[in-house]
Enzyme design. Structure first.
Site, PDB file in Angstrom:
ATOM      1  N   ASN A  13       0.866  -1.182   0.000  1.00  0.00           N
ATOM      2  CA  ASN A  13       0.000   0.000   0.000  1.00  0.00           C
ATOM      3  C   ASN A  13       0.901   1.231   0.000  1.00  0.00           C
ATOM      4  OD1 ASN A  13      -1.783   2.074   0.547  1.00  0.00           O
ATOM      5  ND2 ASN A  13      -2.265   1.394   2.633  1.00  0.00           N
ATOM      6  N   TRP A  14       1.007   1.841  -1.153  1.00  0.00           N
ATOM      7  CA  TRP A  14       1.925   2.987  -1.280  1.00  0.00           C
ATOM      8  C   TRP A  14       1.365   4.253  -0.640  1.00  0.00           C
ATOM      9  CZ3 TRP A  14       5.092   3.372  -6.489  1.00  0.00           C
ATOM     10  CH2 TRP A  14       5.907   2.235  -6.612  1.00  0.00           C
ATOM     11  N   LYS A  15       0.080   4.235  -0.305  1.00  0.00           N
ATOM     12  CA  LYS A  15      -0.562   5.426   0.283  1.00  0.00           C
ATOM     13  C   LYS A  15      -0.334   6.644  -0.634  1.00  0.00           C
ATOM     14  CE  LYS A  15      -0.066   3.270   4.746  1.00  0.00           C
ATOM     15  NZ  LYS A  15      -0.011   3.397   6.197  1.00  0.00           N
ATOM     16  N   HIS A  99      -9.538   1.475   4.917  1.00  0.00           N
ATOM     17  CA  HIS A  99      -8.262   1.652   5.605  1.00  0.00           C
ATOM     18  C   HIS A  99      -8.465   2.635   6.764  1.00  0.00           C
ATOM     19  CE1 HIS A  99      -4.158   2.772   6.509  1.00  0.00           C
ATOM     20  NE2 HIS A  99      -3.784   1.672   5.895  1.00  0.00           N
ATOM     21  N   GLU A 101      -6.796   4.997   7.777  1.00  0.00           N
ATOM     22  CA  GLU A 101      -6.525   6.401   7.435  1.00  0.00           C
ATOM     23  C   GLU A 101      -7.727   7.014   6.716  1.00  0.00           C
ATOM     24  OE1 GLU A 101      -2.765   5.659   5.517  1.00  0.00           O
ATOM     25  OE2 GLU A 101      -1.898   5.146   7.463  1.00  0.00           O
ATOM     26  N   GLU A 169      -5.451  -4.658  10.646  1.00  0.00           N
ATOM     27  CA  GLU A 169      -4.411  -3.651  10.834  1.00  0.00           C
ATOM     28  C   GLU A 169      -4.696  -2.868  12.117  1.00  0.00           C
ATOM     29  OE1 GLU A 169      -2.413  -2.620   6.817  1.00  0.00           O
ATOM     30  OE2 GLU A 169      -4.096  -1.259   7.120  1.00  0.00           O
ATOM     31  N   GLY A 175       2.561   2.378  10.671  1.00  0.00           N
ATOM     32  CA  GLY A 175       3.549   3.438  10.514  1.00  0.00           C
ATOM     33  C   GLY A 175       4.299   3.790  11.788  1.00  0.00           C
ATOM     34  N   SER A 214       3.301  -2.012  10.280  1.00  0.00           N
ATOM     35  CA  SER A 214       4.743  -2.101  10.535  1.00  0.00           C
ATOM     36  C   SER A 214       5.355  -3.456  10.168  1.00  0.00           C
ATOM     37  CB  SER A 214       5.068  -1.747  11.993  1.00  0.00           C
ATOM     38  OG  SER A 214       4.731  -0.394  12.244  1.00  0.00           O
ATOM     39  N   GLY A 235       2.798  -1.159   4.232  1.00  0.00           N
ATOM     40  CA  GLY A 235       2.843   0.259   3.872  1.00  0.00           C
ATOM     41  C   GLY A 235       4.260   0.700   3.554  1.00  0.00           C
ATOM     42  N   GLY A 236       4.894   1.342   4.502  1.00  0.00           N
ATOM     43  CA  GLY A 236       6.214   1.952   4.296  1.00  0.00           C
ATOM     44  C   GLY A 236       7.233   1.026   3.643  1.00  0.00           C
TER      45      GLY A 236
END
Ligand code: PGA
Length: 253
Positions: A13-15, A99, A101, A169, A175, A214, A235-236
């Protein structure tokens, strides 16, 4: 409940990250995967602006593409929104919905998430439905209640393993570099499996349940080996091909 191993899905997930230059990370993943059969289904969910270009850049590879959100309607007066049909048209086979976010930034409630998941299905996309508790809810001992409530209200009644993936999640793990203990992850995934099998029968026992929050090369092996963890939403660590590939490799049994 079936005991056949479910093929894992590792989804990045590149966000809101990635300009055209970042397509090089996707082509590096493509090149690395071309040598051998990946131990997992591999997906990248780039920002919508990169979807069509990434579809072109990764053509001929096993990399699947997903959107990060969709509107519930198929078209219409919704400035700035993107329909599931448009994501499919641009090359996606899946879309993340709900998600945390989106839930936090845009006030998305479970019923909205369910409508978006149904829209994904209408468009022929897999819905990756995200759920997870906040830190406060975990500390209050409410994790399993929250997850059960979100599952009940966010998943369409017609969901199946062919069109739906659940991503657990924990909000506080996203993150932050923090992850729940392996026992805690296994406990929540077992509860999710019980809910899915109870509601959808055999199909529910085959719906993939991803862990997200994470995930990185150093913890992926342990997390991905847990019972009822059928892959990861990353993600990251999905932004760099080397890290993402290490996580994909860690999904091998
Ligand atoms: P993270 O994000 O891996 O950067 O924690 C995961 C997610 O939000 O899907």
């Amino acid at each position: 409940m079936t005991t056949t191993r479910i093929r894992p899905l590792v989804a990045g997930n590149w966000k809101m990250n990635g300009l055209a230059a970042a397509l090089a990370e996707a082509t590096a993943v493509k090149a690395a995967l071309s040598d051998s059969v990946a131990p997992a289904d591999v997906m990248i969910c780039p920002p919508a602006t990169l979807l069509a270009q990434m579809a072109y850049a990764t053509r001929g590879s096993a990399i699947l593409l997903g959107g990060q959100d969709c509107h519930a309607a198929s078209s219409g007066a919704h400035t700035g929104d993107i329909a599931a049909e448009m994501l499919k048209d641009a090359g996606a086979t899946a879309v993340i919905v709900g998600h945390s976010e989106r839930r936090a930034d845009h006030g998305e409630l479970d019923r909205i998430v369910r409508a978006k998941a149904a829209a994904a299905h209408r468009a022929g996309l897999t819905a990756i439905v995200c759920i997870g508790e906040t830190k406060g809810e975990r500390l209050a001992g409410l994790t399993l209640d929250v997850v059960a409530r979100q599952l009940a209200a966010s998943l369409p009644d017609a969901a199946s393993d062919a069109d739906t993936v659940v991503a657990y999640e924990p909000v506080w793990a996203i993150g932050t570099g923090l992850t729940p203990s392996p026992d805690d992850v296994a406990e929540v995934h077992e509860a999710i499996r019980g809910h899915l099998a109870g509601r959808y029968g055999d199909a529910g026992s085959r719906i993939r349940i991803l862990y997200g929050g994470s995930v990185k090369p150093s913890n992926a092996k342990e997390l991905l080996a847990l019972p009822n963890v059928n892959g990861a939403l990353v993600g990251g660590a999905s932004l760099k091909a080397d890290d993402f590939l290490a996580i994909i490799r860690a999904s091998a049994p």
